[in-house]
Design a protein around this motif. Structure first.
Motif, short mmCIF file in Angstrom:
data_model
loop_
_atom_site.label_atom_id
_atom_site.label_comp_id
_atom_site.label_asym_id
_atom_site.label_seq_id
_atom_site.Cartn_x
_atom_site.Cartn_y
_atom_site.Cartn_z
N ASP A 1 5.80 -5.25 -3.34
CA ASP A 1 5.96 -5.65 -1.94
C ASP A 1 5.61 -4.51 -0.99
N ASN A 2 5.76 -3.30 -1.48
CA ASN A 2 5.57 -2.14 -0.62
C ASN A 2 4.08 -1.85 -0.42
N ASN A 3 3.66 -1.85 0.87
CA ASN A 3 2.23 -1.71 1.17
C ASN A 3 1.65 -0.40 0.68
N TYR A 4 2.42 0.70 0.87
CA TYR A 4 1.92 2.02 0.49
C TYR A 4 1.60 2.04 -1.01
N ILE A 5 2.55 1.52 -1.79
CA ILE A 5 2.38 1.57 -3.25
C ILE A 5 1.21 0.67 -3.67
N ARG A 6 1.13 -0.51 -3.05
CA ARG A 6 0.06 -1.44 -3.42
C ARG A 6 -1.31 -0.86 -3.07
N THR A 7 -1.41 -0.30 -1.85
CA THR A 7 -2.69 0.26 -1.42
C THR A 7 -3.08 1.43 -2.31
N VAL B 1 -3.89 1.78 -16.29
CA VAL B 1 -4.65 0.71 -15.63
C VAL B 1 -3.84 -0.60 -15.59
N GLY B 2 -3.31 -0.99 -16.74
CA GLY B 2 -2.54 -2.25 -16.81
C GLY B 2 -1.36 -2.23 -15.85
N VAL B 3 -0.69 -1.08 -15.79
CA VAL B 3 0.48 -0.95 -14.92
C VAL B 3 0.06 -1.09 -13.45
N LEU B 4 -1.02 -0.40 -13.10
CA LEU B 4 -1.47 -0.45 -11.71
C LEU B 4 -1.89 -1.87 -11.33
N GLN B 5 -2.53 -2.56 -12.30
CA GLN B 5 -2.94 -3.95 -12.02
C GLN B 5 -1.70 -4.82 -11.76
N ASP B 6 -0.67 -4.58 -12.56
CA ASP B 6 0.57 -5.32 -12.37
C ASP B 6 1.20 -5.01 -11.02
N VAL B 7 1.13 -3.74 -10.64
CA VAL B 7 1.71 -3.33 -9.36
C VAL B 7 1.00 -4.04 -8.21
N VAL B 8 -0.34 -4.10 -8.31
CA VAL B 8 -1.10 -4.77 -7.26
C VAL B 8 -0.64 -6.22 -7.10
N GLN B 9 -0.35 -6.86 -8.24
CA GLN B 9 0.08 -8.26 -8.21
C GLN B 9 1.48 -8.44 -7.62
N PRO C 1 12.37 1.38 -3.36
CA PRO C 1 10.97 1.74 -3.04
C PRO C 1 10.74 3.25 -2.99
N GLY C 2 11.75 4.01 -2.57
CA GLY C 2 11.60 5.48 -2.50
C GLY C 2 11.33 6.04 -3.89
N VAL C 3 12.04 5.52 -4.87
CA VAL C 3 11.86 6.00 -6.25
C VAL C 3 10.47 5.57 -6.75
N ARG C 4 10.07 4.33 -6.39
CA ARG C 4 8.76 3.85 -6.85
C ARG C 4 7.63 4.67 -6.22
N VAL C 5 7.79 5.05 -4.95
CA VAL C 5 6.77 5.87 -4.28
C VAL C 5 6.63 7.21 -5.01
N GLN C 6 7.75 7.83 -5.31
CA GLN C 6 7.71 9.11 -6.02
C GLN C 6 7.07 8.93 -7.40
N ALA C 7 7.40 7.79 -8.05
CA ALA C 7 6.87 7.54 -9.39
C ALA C 7 5.35 7.40 -9.36
#
Lengths: 305, 204
Positions: free
Chosen positions: A283-289, A272-280, A253-259
């Motif tokens: 698991d990490n609240n910070y990244i999803r929000t 956009v497509g990537v962010l939509q996939d991330v929302v789906q 998750p640390g790497v994903r947050v930085q990404a």
């Protein structure tokens, strides 16, 4: 399955890109719904129309491409198996011949002095050369042994260590650091090397090494260091593609947050497509929000089809 | 165009000792490298040509892609199949061309002549001696319409659409090639087909 859902699935159904369960549900709906069946027929007619486009590549074009490629490869002058590091040295030697004569003389003289120095260091002692402790083999393995009328020939592969010194701007130092970024056995060497290369990312080779590390290095510390090194390239297509991949696939998750932090310094439709996939999937609240907020800022839909 | 998909599938399924050829090419065997090129180069050129609709750019992509393969083959570790690796290189180069073109707002290959939309790439067929004039006209018109519809897609949508519809590749493989998930590729394909259908509705 209702009509809206069936119509939405028809394009993917026609390409055979739905699961068998969805396929069965579509088919049972189609069996009962004339409107959706008509839509399927219409969509198939559209696909047939697309299939009427003809291949515009001609044999002559392919032949000339092959011939140009052969010429380009033969001008490379080194076999495919040789490393790009070796090739760079060859390129360096070749570019020397392009120097103006005024510069060639002093550079050539210095090269001869250097050659003499190294020849002395590496000439065996019995020829009066200086024996270098640094040139002692670190590792050796015998490849073959052969007795030729009393003379034994032994082929030995050796790995030797020597120290190369130079500034960070020195292309040879940069090339060695790039090699070190891919050094499998020691993550410490990889982290240090990436740290040293962070101001040399104008070079495509350096960027590719960092992207490679970000994508594939098993050590999260190395991947984080690679993201840090790529900060000034957040708008670059290849960097963004890798960041998107990391955001979706990295297990740390640390790497994903930085990404996501770096990826979202630039807003463009490609994420956009990537962010939509991330929302789906995230698991990490910070990244999803953060993804939801960004999609809203970009006036893009938060859900996917 | 179904033939194109069949060609790709045939190449992928061909009883070619691909791994052996790759290993030989990695050791510097030029013949092995050339056989690898020949196994895939028609597909590479077709993808480049269909995506970029420019013979000059397609030639550049062909050359750049295979030179990249030549230079980096020593680093190929069989982590993925060779065709996935090659197509990833090709699609990335094509995507870069499309994006640069978008930034530079280069002249489109599709032009409205006043008597209909024409794709200048389709004019290439004109010189073919065997062609039937009526069929040529229909092909030009259709290619122009399809070319116009493809230009309404984003570079990513266009790539996914070309690879799925015309090259017959699976979305999972396409996702791998363009560095995204199968789901994202699915969304992309959905958007692309919607836009294409809207543009070509009058012809269906």
């Amino acid at each position: 399955m209702n009509c809206a859902e069936t119509i939405r699935q028809i394009p993917l159904y026609c390409y055979g890109e739905v699961s068998s369960e969805v396929e069965e549900r579509i088919e049972s709906h189609l069996a009962e719904c004339a409107v959706c069946s008509a839509e399927l027929t219409h969509h198939r007619a559209f696909l047939d129309l697309l299939n009427k486009r003809e291949d515009v590549t001609e044999a002559s074009m392919l032949a000339s491409c092959r011939s140009e490629l052969r010429t380009a490869i033969s001008s490379q002058s080194v076999p495919a198996g040789q490393s790009w590091l070796d090739r760079k040295w060859m390129d360096g030697l070749r570019s020397f011949s392009g120097l103006h004569i005024r510069f060639r003389i002093p550079v050539g003289a210095m090269a001869l002095v250097g050659l003499g120095f190294f020849a002395a260091r590496y000439t065996p002692e019995r020829f009066g050369g200086m024996r270098s402790g640094l040139a002692e083999p670190m590792f050796s393995s015998v490849r073959s042994v052969e007795d030729q009328s009393g003379k034994v020939h032994i082929a030995v592969d050796e790995v030797r260590r020597h120290v190369v010194t130079g500034s960070l701007q020195d292309p040879r130092i940069q090339e060695l650091l790039v090699t070190a970024v891919r050094e499998e056995s020691n993550p410490g060497v990889r982290v240090e090397s990436i740290g040293m290369l962070r101001n040399s990312t104008d070079s495509e080779e350096v960027r590719n090494a960092l992207l490679d590390a970000l994508n594939h290095d098993p050590n999260p510390g190395v991947r984080l260091k690679a993201i840090e090194g790529l900060k000034s390239w957040a708008g670059n297509v290849a960097v963004r593609r890798t960041l998107a991949n990391v955001l979706l696939k990295d297990d740390n998750p640390g790497v994903r947050v930085q990404a996501i932090d770096l990826l979202t310094t630039h807003h463009d439709d490609s994420i956009v497509g990537v962010l939509q996939d991330v929302v789906q999937k995230e698991d990490n609240n910070y990244i999803r929000t953060r993804s939801i907020k960004l999609l809203e800022e970009m006036k893009a839909s938060v859900g996917t089809y | 165009m179904q033939d194109a998909a069949e060609t790709v599938s045939a190449v992928l399924a061909a009883p070619l000792d691909e791994a052996g050829l790759i290993r030989a090419a990695q050791k510097g065997d030029q013949d092995a490298f050339e056989r690898l090129v020949r196994a895939y180069d028609h597909s590479v050129l077709r993808i480049a040509m269909n995506l970029l609709r420019s013979p000059e750019e397609a030639r550049d992509v062909y050359q750049e892609a295979f030179l990249k393969v030549y230079r980096n083959l020593h680093a190929f570790r069989f982590d993925c199949s060779f065709h996935t690796w090659l197509y990833r290189i090709v699609t990335n180069i094509c995507l870069d061309h499309l994006r640069r073109r978008k930034v530079r707002k280069e002249e489109s290959t599709v032009v409205d002549t006043g008597e209909g939309i024409v794709d200048r790439v389709a004019q290439l067929e004109e010189g073919a001696p065997h062609a039937n004039p009526e069929r040529q006209m229909w092909n030009r018109e259709l290619a122009g319409r399809i070319g116009g519809a493809l230009e309404s897609l984003t570079p990513r949508e266009r790539t996914v659409f070309e690879l799925r519809h015309y090259e017959g590749l699976r979305l999972r493989a396409i996702g791998e090639m363009i560095g995204t998930t199968e789901e994202a590729a699915k969304n992309c394909l959905f958007r692309a087909t919607q836009k294409m259908r809207a543009s070509l509705e009058a012809f269906v």
